[in-house]
Design a protein around this motif. Sequence first.
Motif, PDB file in Angstrom:
ATOM      1  N   LYS A   6       2.570  -2.674   6.754  1.00 39.19           N
ATOM      2  CA  LYS A   6       2.061  -2.977   8.104  1.00 39.19           C
ATOM      3  C   LYS A   6       0.607  -2.123   8.323  1.00 39.19           C
ATOM      4  CE  LYS A   6       3.556  -3.670  12.752  1.00 39.19           C
ATOM      5  NZ  LYS A   6       4.739  -3.680  13.568  1.00 39.19           N
ATOM      6  N   LYS A   7       0.856  -1.124   7.678  1.00 43.07           N
ATOM      7  CA  LYS A   7      -0.240   0.109   7.931  1.00 43.07           C
ATOM      8  C   LYS A   7      -1.660  -0.677   7.295  1.00 43.07           C
ATOM      9  CE  LYS A   7      -1.856   4.699   6.697  1.00 43.07           C
ATOM     10  NZ  LYS A   7      -1.658   5.909   5.961  1.00 43.07           N
ATOM     11  N   ILE A   8      -1.233  -1.097   5.847  1.00 46.01           N
ATOM     12  CA  ILE A   8      -2.142  -1.788   5.018  1.00 46.01           C
ATOM     13  C   ILE A   8      -2.876  -2.901   5.734  1.00 46.01           C
ATOM     14  CG2 ILE A   8      -2.757  -2.979   2.914  1.00 46.01           C
ATOM     15  CD1 ILE A   8      -0.646  -0.981   1.643  1.00 46.01           C
ATOM     16  N   LEU A   9      -2.043  -3.958   6.308  1.00 48.10           N
ATOM     17  CA  LEU A   9      -2.526  -5.012   7.030  1.00 48.10           C
ATOM     18  C   LEU A   9      -3.305  -4.602   8.145  1.00 48.10           C
ATOM     19  CD1 LEU A   9       0.872  -7.072   7.103  1.00 48.10           C
ATOM     20  CD2 LEU A   9      -1.319  -7.548   5.808  1.00 48.10           C
ATOM     21  N   GLU A  10      -2.853  -3.644   9.003  1.00 47.77           N
ATOM     22  CA  GLU A  10      -3.596  -2.973  10.248  1.00 47.77           C
ATOM     23  C   GLU A  10      -5.048  -2.513   9.858  1.00 47.77           C
ATOM     24  OE1 GLU A  10      -1.054  -0.068  11.954  1.00 47.77           O
ATOM     25  OE2 GLU A  10       0.413  -1.702  12.757  1.00 47.77           O
ATOM     26  N   GLU A  11      -4.931  -1.872   8.519  1.00 43.95           N
ATOM     27  CA  GLU A  11      -6.374  -1.330   8.095  1.00 43.95           C
ATOM     28  C   GLU A  11      -7.156  -2.447   7.544  1.00 43.95           C
ATOM     29  OE1 GLU A  11      -5.331   1.135   4.799  1.00 43.95           O
ATOM     30  OE2 GLU A  11      -4.551   2.845   6.394  1.00 43.95           O
ATOM     31  N   LYS A  12      -6.688  -3.661   7.172  1.00 48.02           N
ATOM     32  CA  LYS A  12      -7.427  -4.644   6.831  1.00 48.02           C
ATOM     33  C   LYS A  12      -7.605  -5.652   8.051  1.00 48.02           C
ATOM     34  CE  LYS A  12      -6.557  -4.613   1.897  1.00 48.02           C
ATOM     35  NZ  LYS A  12      -7.638  -4.607   1.368  1.00 48.02           N
ATOM     36  N   ASN A  13      -7.149  -5.469   9.166  1.00 48.22           N
ATOM     37  CA  ASN A  13      -7.082  -6.121  10.353  1.00 48.22           C
ATOM     38  C   ASN A  13      -6.375  -7.696  10.074  1.00 48.22           C
ATOM     39  OD1 ASN A  13      -8.716  -4.787  12.087  1.00 48.22           O
ATOM     40  ND2 ASN A  13     -10.410  -5.196  10.965  1.00 48.22           N
ATOM     41  N   MET A  14      -5.394  -7.577   9.433  1.00 45.67           N
ATOM     42  CA  MET A  14      -4.618  -8.913   9.090  1.00 45.67           C
ATOM     43  C   MET A  14      -3.269  -8.843   9.598  1.00 45.67           C
ATOM     44  SD  MET A  14      -5.488  -9.000   4.967  1.00 45.67           S
ATOM     45  CE  MET A  14      -4.398 -10.594   4.815  1.00 45.67           C
ATOM     46  N   SER A  15      -2.803 -10.037   9.901  1.00 38.60           N
ATOM     47  CA  SER A  15      -1.419  -9.941  10.377  1.00 38.60           C
ATOM     48  C   SER A  15      -0.469 -10.641   9.448  1.00 38.60           C
ATOM     49  CB  SER A  15      -1.540 -11.019  11.545  1.00 38.60           C
ATOM     50  OG  SER A  15      -1.646 -12.547  11.111  1.00 38.60           O
ATOM     51  N   PHE A  16       0.925 -10.595   9.836  1.00 32.35           N
ATOM     52  CA  PHE A  16       1.702 -11.127   8.665  1.00 32.35           C
ATOM     53  C   PHE A  16       1.385 -12.595   8.510  1.00 32.35           C
ATOM     54  CE2 PHE A  16       4.842  -7.890  10.467  1.00 32.35           C
ATOM     55  CZ  PHE A  16       4.878  -7.129   9.413  1.00 32.35           C
ATOM     56  N   TYR A 143      -2.679   7.389  -8.282  1.00 29.33           N
ATOM     57  CA  TYR A 143      -2.685   8.027  -7.037  1.00 29.33           C
ATOM     58  C   TYR A 143      -1.733   7.307  -5.945  1.00 29.33           C
ATOM     59  CZ  TYR A 143      -6.558  10.388  -9.306  1.00 29.33           C
ATOM     60  OH  TYR A 143      -7.331  10.951 -10.408  1.00 29.33           O
ATOM     61  N   VAL A 144      -1.003   8.112  -5.500  1.00 24.02           N
ATOM     62  CA  VAL A 144       0.195   7.455  -4.459  1.00 24.02           C
ATOM     63  C   VAL A 144      -0.107   8.207  -3.052  1.00 24.02           C
ATOM     64  CG1 VAL A 144       2.614   7.431  -4.058  1.00 24.02           C
ATOM     65  CG2 VAL A 144       1.871   7.417  -6.271  1.00 24.02           C
ATOM     66  N   PRO A 145      -0.519   7.488  -2.096  1.00 21.27           N
ATOM     67  CA  PRO A 145      -0.552   7.764  -0.785  1.00 21.27           C
ATOM     68  C   PRO A 145       0.638   8.486  -0.246  1.00 21.27           C
ATOM     69  CG  PRO A 145      -0.984   5.473  -0.726  1.00 21.27           C
ATOM     70  CD  PRO A 145      -0.285   5.728  -2.232  1.00 21.27           C
ATOM     71  N   SER A 146       0.641   9.886   0.221  1.00 24.45           N
ATOM     72  CA  SER A 146       1.641  10.408   0.898  1.00 24.45           C
ATOM     73  C   SER A 146       1.324  10.982   2.360  1.00 24.45           C
ATOM     74  CB  SER A 146       1.844  11.491   0.011  1.00 24.45           C
ATOM     75  OG  SER A 146       3.299  12.517   0.357  1.00 24.45           O
ATOM     76  N   GLY A 147       1.565  10.180   3.387  1.00 26.51           N
ATOM     77  CA  GLY A 147       1.080  10.831   4.715  1.00 26.51           C
ATOM     78  C   GLY A 147      -0.288  10.585   4.661  1.00 26.51           C
ATOM     79  N   ASP A 148      -1.036  11.399   5.030  1.00 28.61           N
ATOM     80  CA  ASP A 148      -2.431  11.442   5.322  1.00 28.61           C
ATOM     81  C   ASP A 148      -3.136  11.876   3.973  1.00 28.61           C
ATOM     82  OD1 ASP A 148      -2.181  10.525   7.904  1.00 28.61           O
ATOM     83  OD2 ASP A 148      -2.515  12.654   8.522  1.00 28.61           O
ATOM     84  N   SER A 149      -2.443  12.197   2.927  1.00 32.47           N
ATOM     85  CA  SER A 149      -3.181  12.746   1.679  1.00 32.47           C
ATOM     86  C   SER A 149      -2.710  11.757   0.489  1.00 32.47           C
ATOM     87  CB  SER A 149      -2.896  14.055   1.392  1.00 32.47           C
ATOM     88  OG  SER A 149      -1.426  14.135   1.042  1.00 32.47           O
ATOM     89  N   VAL A 150      -3.488  11.975  -0.765  1.00 32.02           N
ATOM     90  CA  VAL A 150      -3.123  11.178  -1.833  1.00 32.02           C
ATOM     91  C   VAL A 150      -2.617  11.941  -2.667  1.00 32.02           C
ATOM     92  CG1 VAL A 150      -4.124   9.602  -3.381  1.00 32.02           C
ATOM     93  CG2 VAL A 150      -4.730   9.220  -1.134  1.00 32.02           C
TER      94      VAL A 150
END
Length: 196
Positions: A6-16, A143-150
Amino acid sequence: MNVQLKKILEEKNMSFSDLKELLEAKGIKVNNSQLSLYSSGKRNPKNKKIWLEIAEVLDVNLQEIITDINSYLAIMGEISENDGEKNCKTENEKMNDLLYQELLSLIDINRASEMEKVQRYCSLAATFEKLGENIRREGAVIYVPSGDSVMKKTNPAIAEQVRVNAALIKLDEFFDKKRELKPKNRVEKDWSKFTK
């Protein structure tokens, strides 16, 4: 399972709906409620390859979507196993796979337990190769996102490849005993690349 879809979709201005359309263009049928359940981590697709397709259409690495390392490993393991089985079955049907032919020549094909070992070895060998491709493509460190960091982590495919290699070595013991019983007047194939 920690899913950042959901977060990635929001960042890309996309919906389901947008994601659904991209997947449908690839011949994958999925509805918005399924995507919502996947996104919340409440449901996992039966065919785990859908995760790879979602990552591909969103142009991100799967680790960015599935941030929990254990869930990621489980999904990749299942995908690799299924791919290995499919690859092996395809080769078995064609009956032209050299590894399959060599292993068949060593066993009593009327014994189900020995045939199962051949099938398993082919599947593991295909999985080993697939994991090797993953490591070459993504590198030893991911590299794995973890909260606000990677975070930098060892590519989980490495540990999985070690596990598969151990299983291949164990099966090799069975086939080595069979090789000892065969006449020595034939040329042996070198399958050591699967058991290093």
